[in-house]
Enzyme design. Structure first.
Site: not given
Lengths: 377, 377
Positions: B149, B315, B348
């Site tokens: 991320s 994601d 995610h």
């Protein structure tokens, strides 16, 4: 924004309405609009159900806000739903804030706005209430019931409650029950509203406050879910507002930020925060599977209704898969059902914007259905 | 939650840091943790970058919160990133709230917490600051830099700023710039925080307030985006809490509602609301395209670094497509790049949960890269 609530047309239903929560409303108001003319045979009526943030002002001018009706593009003279030919009826849902009985209206037992004393309602309650409009106009059977999003849920629920009262049904961009993600988005919105101290435990109308920020944030969350990732990217991407570079502050730099803030804060002018709580709750509670012990087909069993199920390819709030589940349930009981997935970049909002393929589908289905229906009735 | 901030290890960097916004920090603190031992050749170092809500406590026990480190599953003795073999370093980003210089810390010029007087920082600023850790440990070149991320963004940015200082880079579940949808989610979060009157224009630390509700709502929005629709459905579906039916109130009925509220409000105990503003802003500003006049390949031009780009199939915050854009840019300049899309239902969040295929990929890449690297240095 100056709102002209005095322009609202209402009927007062004096019959009691037993709600799903167990409370009985001894009577209730339905604020409604109609477009076009009901013909002599009363076989040209189309009942439109509105979505979460919609109201009875489907087309022409919303006389309360003085803005265009929410489905101006689809409904009107010579439009897909042609009001030269059809009589279009739409009522504000109960629990709403455009004149139908809801948390913003006066509780006759206290003389004050209901606020959170209003009972929690369901999609079934909304539909049961609106069926009275058909009696009011003396319509035995509508040509079609239809709506997008929560309007689609109502179109489905109508068929299960009143299978004899419509010839066709067009549930658009919806689902037979809310997914965990749908519930999560709605809960986020409710938490945002209830976190605003101006919400005042739902008593803001009495205490003269307005939970502007909470409702605006709820609406922003909604708007993110209404657009597809690609749609947002095409529309805004990383475009900055007028300046040439980021400003290194927390003001809006990107166009998408100011878009969201605008959508959020302009919504506050026309919508009641408690209504937002009630209506999202009704959507989350909607569950045609549970109503039928897990068997969705049973919801439509014996149904003679002609269905047209429509989804949009980039709608991630109510993905095509959810529509397909409905189609499968209808097929399994031999119902007459058409299904169309419209390819569009506009996400869930596709049903509200200019999508020619969608409008053509609507028009084709409604016009051909009318040819059948008018020979029958 | 009792937080034990006295347990934090810090280094004070006395060199000035010119930030992207034009402001120079005359010096700054970096709070950090290390795991494993730096070997004599100093060729077994792995620099981990944390994500938005992460911190330097990658594994073992977070001594501040007394909870597990955020990547306990991946990093540790005999784990994918094996601390028997490797020396893992992680610093809290500047702008963060776990001991590095940020809005929560004392501004030496006023003696009060910076609050919104802290300059707006970028991913580049974070990475420039953390490079000092390598000097501190006398590490010329790390075996790898990596993160998921926002950590992945830093892993990318590190390669463009310090191409000689790492042998490999593993950007996980990230993008070379934030999409309009990414920005929209972050803006929603910022608006929620700033709408909370307890936020007090960023001065809550001085005025003794806590914007609990605003930060909790921001975190709830984040959590919705971290999980896939299918993941949420599998985990929660429409499961109710202990009761057998809905309660017709606005309390949490569904498990997904209480999950969101719990995630939101427990976050408040350990995270600073202003840090949330600063870090999300840095993510939104991140744009490797813009840094290179629209040509992403140029970002990595001449790079000898070995890349492993990893994405997750569900994601939707940083979809695989975003990773592919990075891979294409790297391929076009002939960089050594592997790319893996891990099939997972966990959206995610996949990089934080038990995903054997992901952990095996990490381990395989790092171990084989170490075999190459230790022969070189």
């Amino acid at each position: 924004m100056n709102l002209n609530f005095s322009s609202i047309k209402k009927i007062k239903i004096e019959k009691p309405l037993l709600l799903d929560c167990g409370v009985t409303l001894s009577g209730f108001n339905l604020a409604y609009e109609t477009y076009g003319k009901l013909n002599e045979k009363k076989n040209n009526a189309i009942l439109v159900f509105h979505a979460l943030s919609g109201d009875q002002f489907v087309t022409e001018t919303n006389t309360v806000t003085n803005k265009d009706g929410w489905w101006n593009l689809a409904v009107g003279k010579d439009k897909s739903i042609d009001t030269n030919k059809y009589f279009v009826i739409c009522a504000n849902v109960i629990g709403g804030c455009m004149g139908s009985t809801g948390p913003k209206e006066i509780d006759p037992s206290t003389g004050k706005p209901y606020g959170l004393n209003f009972p929690v309602i369901t999609i079934k309650d909304m539909v049961s209430a609106q069926a009275h409009l058909l009696d009011y106009f003396g319509i035995k059977k509508t040509l079609a019931v239809l709506g997008g999003s929560m309007g689609g849920m109502q179109a489905l629920q109508f068929c299960t409650l009143f299978p004899e009262r419509t010839y066709a049904s067009i549930p658009i961009a919806c689902a037979a029950s809310h997914s965990a993600q749908n519930i999560a988005f709605n809960e986020l919105a409710r938490q945002a509203i209830m976190a605003d101290p101006e919400w005042d435990n739902g008593n803001y109308l009495t205490s003269g406050k307005v939970p502007r920020k909470g409702l605006a944030i709820a609406r922003m969350a909604g708007h993110i879910s209404y657009l597809s990732e690609q749609g947002l990217q095409n529309k805004f991407g990383r475009k900055l507002q007028k300046q040439t570079d980021v400003k290194f502050t927390f003001d809006a730099d990107f166009e998408v930020e100011s878009y969201l803030k605008y959508q959020g804060y302009s919504f506050v002018d026309r919508f009641d925060a408690n209504s937002y709580l009630y209506i999202t709750r009704a959507m989350d509670y909607f569950d045609l599977y549970k109503q039928n012990n897990g068997n969705l087909s049973k919801a439509f069993d014996g149904s003679k209704i002609k269905y047209c199920i429509i989804s949009f390819s980039t709608d991630w709030l109510y993905p095509t898969l959810e529509s397909k589940k409905i189609v499968i349930a209808l097929n399994s009981i031999g119902a007459e059902v058409s299904f169309v997935e419209i390819v569009s970049n506009n996400g869930h909002d596709s049903f509200l914007v200019d999508e020619p393929a969608f409008f053509n589908t609507l028009k084709g289905f409604i016009d051909s259905t009318y040819e059948e229906f008018k020979n029958e009735i």
